[in-house]
Design an enzyme around this catalytic site. Structure first.
Site, PDB file in Angstrom:
ATOM      1  N   TYR A  27      42.455 -68.287  48.190  1.00 12.58           N
ATOM      2  CA  TYR A  27      43.619 -67.774  48.909  1.00 12.58           C
ATOM      3  C   TYR A  27      44.815 -68.712  48.712  1.00 12.58           C
ATOM      4  O   TYR A  27      45.925 -68.264  48.382  1.00 12.58           O
ATOM      5  CB  TYR A  27      43.300 -67.629  50.396  1.00 12.58           C
ATOM      6  CG  TYR A  27      44.486 -67.206  51.237  1.00 12.58           C
ATOM      7  CD1 TYR A  27      44.910 -65.878  51.259  1.00 12.58           C
ATOM      8  CD2 TYR A  27      45.183 -68.125  52.012  1.00 12.58           C
ATOM      9  CE1 TYR A  27      45.991 -65.482  52.022  1.00 12.58           C
ATOM     10  CE2 TYR A  27      46.270 -67.740  52.783  1.00 12.58           C
ATOM     11  CZ  TYR A  27      46.680 -66.419  52.784  1.00 12.58           C
ATOM     12  OH  TYR A  27      47.754 -66.027  53.532  1.00 12.58           O
ATOM     13  N   ARG A  82      47.384 -55.224  62.180  1.00 18.60           N
ATOM     14  CA  ARG A  82      46.793 -56.540  62.349  1.00 18.60           C
ATOM     15  C   ARG A  82      47.676 -57.677  61.829  1.00 18.60           C
ATOM     16  O   ARG A  82      47.570 -58.805  62.287  1.00 18.60           O
ATOM     17  CB  ARG A  82      45.432 -56.596  61.631  1.00 18.60           C
ATOM     18  CG  ARG A  82      44.352 -55.826  62.344  1.00 18.60           C
ATOM     19  CD  ARG A  82      43.051 -55.807  61.559  1.00 18.60           C
ATOM     20  NE  ARG A  82      42.527 -57.125  61.230  1.00 18.60           N
ATOM     21  CZ  ARG A  82      41.881 -57.935  62.076  1.00 18.60           C
ATOM     22  NH1 ARG A  82      41.708 -57.556  63.332  1.00 18.60           N
ATOM     23  NH2 ARG A  82      41.419 -59.107  61.674  1.00 18.60           N
ATOM     24  N   GLU A 131      63.992 -69.383  45.981  1.00 22.20           N
ATOM     25  CA  GLU A 131      63.715 -70.293  47.094  1.00 22.20           C
ATOM     26  C   GLU A 131      62.588 -69.754  47.963  1.00 22.20           C
ATOM     27  O   GLU A 131      62.244 -68.583  47.915  1.00 22.20           O
ATOM     28  CB  GLU A 131      64.974 -70.486  47.956  1.00 22.20           C
ATOM     29  CG  GLU A 131      66.086 -71.229  47.257  1.00 22.20           C
ATOM     30  CD  GLU A 131      65.675 -72.649  46.875  1.00 22.20           C
ATOM     31  OE1 GLU A 131      64.886 -73.261  47.612  1.00 22.20           O
ATOM     32  OE2 GLU A 131      66.153 -73.132  45.837  1.00 22.20           O
TER      33      GLU A 131
END
Length: 252
Positions: free
Chosen positions: A159, A18, A241
């Site tokens: 989240y 998924r 980064e």
């Protein structure tokens, strides 16, 4: 370019069809890496291992619960027994939940952080010793555009917060291990063309696309290619980064 022959790469969350983990595993295998498919989904693990084998790559599967320290340590031991080294860790495993702050529970917050941040921490900590012994390592962590722009389509504030924590954790760790030959970087994907995206109601999907200057979702291969670069020798002077891969939906 991006030659990974004989490098051993652990990709968490790479058993699911998924998300983007399976594509990451296949892409690194295509560059010559030996892949460890680490996931909690047994059936999905074997599907990814078989997919890699069908293209001539080498892979093993390890059942992994990233929220369990014992499970993580066992995974690392199995990898070292099988290959003798760990060169690359891609912390891809993650979960999301669409819920407002008002309706969110402490259990919701704990569950999201347990996978997205604490699981990432456990996996990262567990590979540092073998990487330090080698004097070489590449750690690539999956953050999200939601961490930088304050939310998105699929996740709530917990989240976004967990993925922002990934950025801060990665930068700090990058400073700690830079002299050990280990780099630590992030990719922050925006909307990606996965089964999760395809399940969205079309009116909502169209409104999301309207906010992307390039007018389309990203492809899993586009995320995986950036990860392959960060995992390579060519990225040896890049650490601490993040690479934004979002079609222009957020620009720093």
């Amino acid at each position: 370019m991006f030659e990974l022959t004989n490098r051993v790469a652990v990709v968490t969350g790479s058993g699911s069809a998924r998300g983007i983990g399976r594509t990451i595993a296949l892409t690194l295998a295509g560059q010559g890496a030996k892949i460890v498919v680490a996931d909690i989904n047994r059936d999905g693990i074997q599907e990814t291992v078989d997919a890699i084998a069908s293209t001539g790559g080498e892979a093993i599967g390890v059942e992994l619960n990233v929220t369990s320290e014992d499970s993580v340590r066992s995974m690392v031991e199995q990898v070292l027994q099988a290959f003798g080294r760990i060169d690359i860790l891609v912390n891809n495993a993650g979960i999301s939940q669409k819920v407002s702050v008002e309706e969110m529970t402490l259990d919701d917050m704990t569950r999201i952080f347990s996978v997205n941040m604490f699981g990432l921490f456990l996996c990262t900590q567990a590979v540092l010793e073998p990487m330090k012994k080698q004097g070489y390592g590449r750690i690539v962590n999956l953050s999200s555009v939601s961490a930088k722009r304050g939310g998105g389509v699929f996740g709530g504030a917990h989240y976004s917060a967990s993925k922002a924590a990934v950025l801060g954790f990665s930068k700090n760790l990058a400073r700690e291990v830079a002299k050990e030959g280990i780099t630590v970087n992030c990719v922050a994907p925006g909307l990606v063309n996965t089964d999760i995206w395809k399940s969205l109601e079309r009116n909502l999907a169209n409104s999301v696309i309207d906010g992307i200057p390039m007018g389309r979702p990203g492809e899993t291969e586009e995320i995986a290619s950036a990860i392959a670069f960060l995992a390579s020798e060519e990225a040896s002077y890049i650490t601490g980064e993040e690479i934004d891969i979002n079609g222009g939906s957020h620009m720093d």
